[in-house]
Design an enzyme around this catalytic site. Structure first.
Site, PDB file in Angstrom:
ATOM      1  N   LYS A 247       7.149  86.723  87.357  1.00  0.00           N
ATOM      2  CA  LYS A 247       6.326  88.431  87.599  1.00  0.00           C
ATOM      3  C   LYS A 247       5.170  88.906  86.854  1.00  0.00           C
ATOM      4  O   LYS A 247       4.191  89.003  86.013  1.00  0.00           O
ATOM      5  CB  LYS A 247       7.755  89.333  86.820  1.00  0.00           C
ATOM      6  N   LYS A 259       8.027 106.484  83.102  1.00  0.00           N
ATOM      7  CA  LYS A 259       8.480 106.004  80.926  1.00  0.00           C
ATOM      8  C   LYS A 259       7.902 106.779  80.263  1.00  0.00           C
ATOM      9  O   LYS A 259       6.789 107.815  80.883  1.00  0.00           O
ATOM     10  CB  LYS A 259       7.431 104.521  80.913  1.00  0.00           C
ATOM     11  N   ASP A 270       2.989  93.382  81.632  1.00  0.00           N
ATOM     12  CA  ASP A 270       4.661  93.728  81.794  1.00  0.00           C
ATOM     13  C   ASP A 270       4.230  91.888  83.549  1.00  0.00           C
ATOM     14  O   ASP A 270       4.363  91.943  84.830  1.00  0.00           O
ATOM     15  CB  ASP A 270       4.587  94.362  82.710  1.00  0.00           C
ATOM     16  N   ASP A 329      11.664 102.274  87.386  1.00  0.00           N
ATOM     17  CA  ASP A 329      11.287 101.740  86.527  1.00  0.00           C
ATOM     18  C   ASP A 329      12.352 100.175  86.713  1.00  0.00           C
ATOM     19  O   ASP A 329      11.438  99.250  85.372  1.00  0.00           O
ATOM     20  CB  ASP A 329      11.799 102.408  85.256  1.00  0.00           C
ATOM     21  N   GLU A 331      12.087  97.800  88.262  1.00  0.00           N
ATOM     22  CA  GLU A 331      10.405  97.352  89.154  1.00  0.00           C
ATOM     23  C   GLU A 331      10.711  95.755  89.535  1.00  0.00           C
ATOM     24  O   GLU A 331      10.436  95.366  90.490  1.00  0.00           O
ATOM     25  CB  GLU A 331       9.187  97.514  89.515  1.00  0.00           C
ATOM     26  N   ARG A 333      13.099  93.480  89.171  1.00  0.00           N
ATOM     27  CA  ARG A 333      13.517  92.530  90.124  1.00  0.00           C
ATOM     28  C   ARG A 333      13.509  92.950  91.748  1.00  0.00           C
ATOM     29  O   ARG A 333      13.781  92.557  92.222  1.00  0.00           O
ATOM     30  CB  ARG A 333      14.705  93.189  89.814  1.00  0.00           C
TER      31      ARG A 333
HETATM   32  N1  BES Z   1       8.875  95.918  82.547  1.00  0.00           N
HETATM   33  C1  BES Z   1      10.756  96.881  81.431  1.00  0.00           C
HETATM   34  C2  BES Z   1      11.188  95.785  80.716  1.00  0.00           C
HETATM   35  C3  BES Z   1      10.375  96.139  79.234  1.00  0.00           C
HETATM   36  C4  BES Z   1      10.409  96.418  78.168  1.00  0.00           C
HETATM   37  C5  BES Z   1       9.721  94.592  79.064  1.00  0.00           C
HETATM   38  C6  BES Z   1       9.924  96.207  77.327  1.00  0.00           C
HETATM   39  C7  BES Z   1       8.675  94.442  77.935  1.00  0.00           C
HETATM   40  C8  BES Z   1       9.516  94.728  76.782  1.00  0.00           C
HETATM   41  C9  BES Z   1      10.621  96.657  82.960  1.00  0.00           C
HETATM   42  O1  BES Z   1      10.176  96.570  84.200  1.00  0.00           O
HETATM   43  C10 BES Z   1      12.229  97.634  82.731  1.00  0.00           C
HETATM   44  O2  BES Z   1      11.191  99.133  82.740  1.00  0.00           O
HETATM   45  N2  BES Z   1      12.955  97.992  83.252  1.00  0.00           N
HETATM   46  C11 BES Z   1      13.905  98.274  82.894  1.00  0.00           C
HETATM   47  C12 BES Z   1      15.375  98.562  83.248  1.00  0.00           C
HETATM   48  C13 BES Z   1      15.858  99.432  83.636  1.00  0.00           C
HETATM   49  C14 BES Z   1      15.552 101.240  83.956  1.00  0.00           C
HETATM   50  C15 BES Z   1      16.864  99.508  84.018  1.00  0.00           C
HETATM   51  C16 BES Z   1      14.327  98.998  81.367  1.00  0.00           C
HETATM   52  O3  BES Z   1      14.617  97.853  80.505  1.00  0.00           O
HETATM   53  O4  BES Z   1      14.489  99.676  80.442  1.00  0.00           O
HETATM   54 ZN    ZN Z   2      10.037  99.445  84.735  1.00  0.00          ZN
HETATM   55 ZN    ZN Z   3       8.291  96.104  84.346  1.00  0.00          ZN
END
Ligand code: BES
Ligand code: ZN
Ligand code: ZN
Length: 480
Positions: A247, A259, A270, A329, A331, A333
């Protein structure tokens, strides 16, 4: 830093300090026994050789270096790869911070590879963007390994260098580390290594490949997206390759599902999955492993803008499946979906492993002690687990299950990009499973280990970890 090896005995080397390991309770290592001259010092002092205990001796008879740095390895029977890494990193860092320029190591506990890993990982520092008082930044000029196990030492050096480069890429702020910069740096870093070929695809190419899911994330930013493809041909011509997919979100604002601002800066990391793919391909190719290996990293920012994807938009991935993007968010996946389709259809792979800072929820579940792994293959799990134990990039298997898939059902499209209930990391893994059919696929969620508060001996400062480069290289080594 110059890293050399020498077959001369460590006591004859002309360096600022030599590092010697001692076990607990006077069951000394070979070098210590040979250097009988240090025995009186040990009797006078309280140095017992317990784990991480250290002592410096000056001007010891029969030793050319002005200092001997003794480091405790604990009880001999309990000493392992990780205690050697820790001891080596403590020694290297402490001597560096005292301003020493040249250090010689023996193979602590007879383990040259872990000694090298600990020393080189422990010395890592991010000072790329500093311009002032550079002369005050303490740096070691020369590390010399004294011993015969030169192959093991070199393996450790290369693995640690790969991880350090992943740390560097992940740490670099997103105004510098754009998709274009990342691809350039990867090219530069891998340039000239035997059997490596690099292609940087652009958005036009992604359009031709009908990567509507990847492009739906790229739509929100002014920065051109890139799709990096690294090919390493170390095996026989028709051997199906191992494909690593990383990723590569160079900054994740969340997009329109913005966020919260607290700690958003961490989202420069990320692209930790993509960074670890570059570090892994570096190490595999430098080691000359006899495997064919591909690295794929879709790279883009995730930004809100007038062109950004909006919650409930439906996009079409390259396998024809439609995705309702209820949360922009989620994204990672979306960009991985098209990369997984490409990996499976293009390369007839033996194994596909994706590595992604995918969900906050994996960090809640496992903290920074373990990396979450999802796979349909028990065999692949066992192989990866073994590699994780050896390298201390430890993995923990998490479930794929139809219940998590069901949470992604939606009336508007084939699949939703977010689920309705708890179990976010597992739902994310099920989502990815919609875009790859083969059994030997696994998804590695590294969000919990993306950065570290500085809690380990060879990761002493807050920052991006570069994990799990060594675990992924070791996995490939085991497949040789
Ligand atoms: N990049 C984030 C996940 C992340 C969180 C990485 C903390 C490193 C540290 C990812 O893109 C994300 O925002 N995921 C969301 C998914 C949700 C919207 C279903 C999450 O984990 O809150
Ligand atoms: Zn995200
Ligand atoms: Zn992310």
């Amino acid at each position: 830093m110059n890293i050399k090896t020498s077959s001369e005995a460590i006591e004859t080397l002309d360096v600022d300090a030599i590092v010697i390991g001692l076990y607990k309770d006077n069951t000394h290592g070979e070098t210590a026994i040979r250097l009988g001259a240090i025995a009186p010092y040990l009797e006078l002092d309280e140095f017992t050789g317990k784990t991480k205990q250290t002592m410096i001796l000056y001007n010891v008879e029969g030793v050319k270096a002005r200092r001997i740095y003794l480091v405790g390895l604990g009880e001999k029977e309990k000493c392992n790869f990780e205690s050697v890494r820790n001891a080596a990193s403590i020694a290297a860092r402490t001597l560096r911070d005292r301003g020493l320029k040249s250090i010689a190591f023996e193979a602590l506990h007879g383990d040259a590879q872990s000694t090298a890993e600990g020393a080189i990982l422990g010395l890592y520092k991010y000072d790329f963007l500093k311009t002032q008082n550079l002369d005050k930044i303490k740096k070691v000029d020369e590390i010399i390994f004294s011993g015969n196990d030169v192959d093991a030492w070199n393996t450790g050096v290369i693995m640690a260098e790969g991880q350090n480069y992943a740390r560097f890429l992940a740490e670099t702020p997103a105004n510098i580390c754009t998709p274009t910069w990342f691809a350039e740096k990867a090219k530069e870093y891998l340039d000239g290594i035997d059997n490596i070929e690099i292609i940087v695809h652009d958005e036009e190419w992604a359009k031709e490949k009908k990567m509507g899911s990847f492009l739906s994330v790229a739509a929100g930013t002014e920065e051109p997206a890139k799709f990096l493809e690294i090919q390493y041909n170390g095996g026989n011509e028709n051997d199906p390759p191992i494909v690593y997919v990383g990723k590569g979100i160079t900054f994740d604002t969340g997009g329109i599902s913005l966020k919260p601002s607290a700690n958003m800066g961490a989202m420069r990391g990320d692209m930790g999955g993509a960074a670890s793919v570059v570090g892994t391909l570096y190490a595999i190719s430098k080691l000359g492993l006899k495997k064919n290996v591909i690295g794929l990293t879709p790279l883009t920012e995730n930004m809100p803008s007038g062109r950004a994807t909006k919650p409930s938009d439906v996009v079409t991935a390259s396998n024809g499946k439609t995705i309702q993007v209820d949360n922009t968010d989620a994204e990672g996946r979306l960009i991985l979906a098209d990369a997984l389709v490409y990996a499976e259809k293009e390369f007839n792979p033996h194994t596909v492993i994706d590595i992604a800072t995918l969900t906050g929820s994996i960090g809640v579940a496992l903290g920074e002690a373990f990396i979450g792994v999802f796979t349909r293959s028990d065999e692949l799990w066992n192989e990866l687990n073994r590699a994780g134990e050896k390298t201390f990039d430890r993995f923990w298997r998490m479930p794929l299950d139809p219940i998590y898939r069901k949470a992604l059902d939606t009336p508007l499209a084939d699949v939703n990009n977010v689920g309705s209930r708890a179990g976010g990391a597992c739902q994310a893994a099920e989502f990815l499973g919609e875009f790859i059919e083969m059994k030997r696929w696994c998804h590695v969620d590294i969000a919990g280990v993306m950065d570290s508060p500085g809690s380990s001996d060879y990761h002493p400062k807050k920052g991006m970890t570069g994990k799990p480069v060594r675990g992924l290289v070791e996995f490939c080594k085991q497949m040789e």
